[in-house]
Write a protein that holds these residues in place. Structure first.
Motif, PDB file in Angstrom:
ATOM      1  N   LEU A  52       8.083  39.106  56.076  1.00  0.00           N
ATOM      2  CA  LEU A  52       8.230  40.343  56.840  1.00  0.00           C
ATOM      3  C   LEU A  52       7.574  40.230  58.211  1.00  0.00           C
ATOM      4  O   LEU A  52       8.068  40.793  59.193  1.00  0.00           O
ATOM      5  CB  LEU A  52       7.624  41.508  56.054  1.00  0.00           C
ATOM      6  CG  LEU A  52       8.317  41.876  54.732  1.00  0.00           C
ATOM      7  CD1 LEU A  52       7.596  43.042  54.063  1.00  0.00           C
ATOM      8  CD2 LEU A  52       9.784  42.220  54.962  1.00  0.00           C
ATOM      9  N   THR A  57       8.780  42.988  61.099  1.00  0.00           N
ATOM     10  CA  THR A  57       8.996  44.280  60.461  1.00  0.00           C
ATOM     11  C   THR A  57       7.894  45.250  60.869  1.00  0.00           C
ATOM     12  O   THR A  57       6.714  44.943  60.715  1.00  0.00           O
ATOM     13  CB  THR A  57       8.998  44.116  58.925  1.00  0.00           C
ATOM     14  OG1 THR A  57       9.971  43.129  58.580  1.00  0.00           O
ATOM     15  CG2 THR A  57       9.339  45.435  58.246  1.00  0.00           C
ATOM     16  N   GLN A  64       4.895  47.530  52.521  1.00  0.00           N
ATOM     17  CA  GLN A  64       6.318  47.231  52.476  1.00  0.00           C
ATOM     18  C   GLN A  64       6.607  46.016  51.598  1.00  0.00           C
ATOM     19  O   GLN A  64       7.625  45.969  50.898  1.00  0.00           O
ATOM     20  CB  GLN A  64       6.840  47.000  53.889  1.00  0.00           C
ATOM     21  CG  GLN A  64       6.807  48.250  54.752  1.00  0.00           C
ATOM     22  CD  GLN A  64       7.671  48.120  55.987  1.00  0.00           C
ATOM     23  OE1 GLN A  64       8.841  47.773  55.895  1.00  0.00           O
ATOM     24  NE2 GLN A  64       7.099  48.398  57.145  1.00  0.00           N
TER      25      GLN A  64
END
Length: 407
Positions: A52, A57, A64
């Protein structure tokens, strides 16, 4: 005595390092989360966070990563209930497409992952779950989605011209089916329609297809779904990855398509309101003389208007120029035009039971103005939104019924 102490000290240090290494390894593979007795290790969590981070992200990466891994486990458990598995071929294709989004080959993308401490298996798991889940949702709920004209009108009123577009990645086969071979061609097409692997379809394309794409196993590039005749667009969108259409009868042939991928692009390309094309008819069909004449014509023209010069002093019927709605174009011609850009030529079609070769040229596509929205694009967008809503509801139910322990 001193030598003995030195040896003892060395052995003690080696033991200490060994125990420390084991403890580190055990820490990596210690449970971080448990989902219905399925363990997510600390290593998996660390790998997802690295992935990520590489994808830039936004937001809380740890949160997450945890949520993403929990949802992936729930999806895997649901897929396992129905014994659904993505084939190795489909997975490799999906990985190549994923890497292509970054304008990299899969090998280059894998190298970038490794430079950031991410194992190739981490990406494989990430992509495999995503593609398998998408196919499962489309298969389970696709036929439940009904979109009325009122739905489209309401959506168009709400969103103006912001509709996205759907593109499809297909492989194709067209089997010649003149009257004396129609039954045999249909039987062959029926057999091919049952295959589920990319390799089997590509082999069939090389063996049976009359199209130039047979040399690459029938593979086509990404194309807007709106390039295809309206009557088969819904059929194509209902295919899961690897699935093949039922045989589609066209003039003197049978067509088959295999789904390799579907994507939604942010910048919508409006569906053409009409397609301008020219057909120049050459006697001799696909004989050596006919193909040589077609090659000579193709090398001498750049636009459809140039064909008027080629056809001068010949009967008027040797050249057709049409500007028609896609739904009004003969199916075999429409399928050929779908893969052409303006100015490109196809010589795959014949008429008069193969005695006449058709030199087909795409002149251009007319699309709706900037202030207008394509209803078919809106329909596809609504379908995607509703399937996404059904997927979210199913995942929410799975999560509500799961035993999840964060450690």
């Amino acid at each position: 005595m001193r030598a003995r102490l030195s040896l003892a000290t060395t052995l003690a240090l080696m033991l200490c390092f060994f125990v420390s290494g084991v403890a580190t390894a055990q820490g990596q593979f210690a449970p971080a989360i448990t989902v219905n007795d399925s363990v997510i290790t600390q290593y998996e969590l660390d790998q997802r966070k690295r992935l990520l981070t590489l994808f830039r992200t936004p937001g809380d990466i740890d949160k997450q990563a945890r949520n993403g891994l929990i949802e992936d486990r729930l999806k895997q458990q649901e897929l396992a209930r129905f014994d659904l598995n993505l084939s190795e071929e489909a997975l490799n294709t999906a990985l190549e497409e994923f890497a292509a989004r970054a304008n990299l080959s899969l090998a280059q993308f894998t190298q970038v992952l490794q430079q950031n401490g991410i194992a190739p298996e981490t990406l494989r798991d990430f992509v495999q779950v995503g593609v398998s889940w998408r196919d499962y949702i489309r298969s389970r709920f696709g036929r439940q989605v009904t979109i009325t004209d009122s739905d489209i009108e309401r959506a168009m009123a709400q969103q103006g011209n912001r509709a996205t577009a759907i593109e499809v990645l297909l492989s194709e086969i067209i089997i010649p089916a003149p009257p004396n071979r129609a039954r045999q061609a249909q039987a062959t097409a029926e057999r091919i329609s049952q295959v589920t692997s990319f390799g089997a379809f590509e082999s069939a394309a090389r063996q049976h297809s009359a199209l130039p794409t047979r040399t690459q196993g029938g593979r086509l590039p990404w194309l807007p779904i709106t390039n295809y005749p309206p009557q088969i667009q819904g059929l194509l969108l209902e295919l899961r990855t690897g699935e093949v259409t039922a045989p589609l009868n066209i003039t003197n042939g049978v067509a088959l398509f295999q789904m390799r991928g579907v994507r939604e692009v942010a910048q919508a390309v409006a569906a053409p309101t009409s397609v301008d094309y020219a057909a120049y008819y050459i006697p001799g069909g696909r004989s050596e003389a006919g193909l040589r004449a077609a090659a000579n014509v193709a090398s001498s023209v750049d636009t459809c208007d140039d064909l008027y010069g080629v056809a001068r002093n010949q009967p008027a019927e040797v050249l057709d120029r049409n500007d028609l709605a896609l739904s009004e174009i003969p199916s075999d011609v429409a399928l050929e035009l779908a893969r052409l850009d303006p100015g490109e030529i196809s010589t795959n079609l014949t008429r008069d039971n193969g005695q006449t070769l058709v030199l087909l040229m795409l002149c251009g596509r007319t699309v709706a103005g900037q202030g207008e929205t394509d209803p078919e694009a809106v329909r596809n967008q609504i379908r995607g939104q509703r399937l996404s809503g059904m997927a979210d509801a199913l995942l929410s139910d799975l999560r509500a019924g799961a035993v999840i322990i964060n450690r």
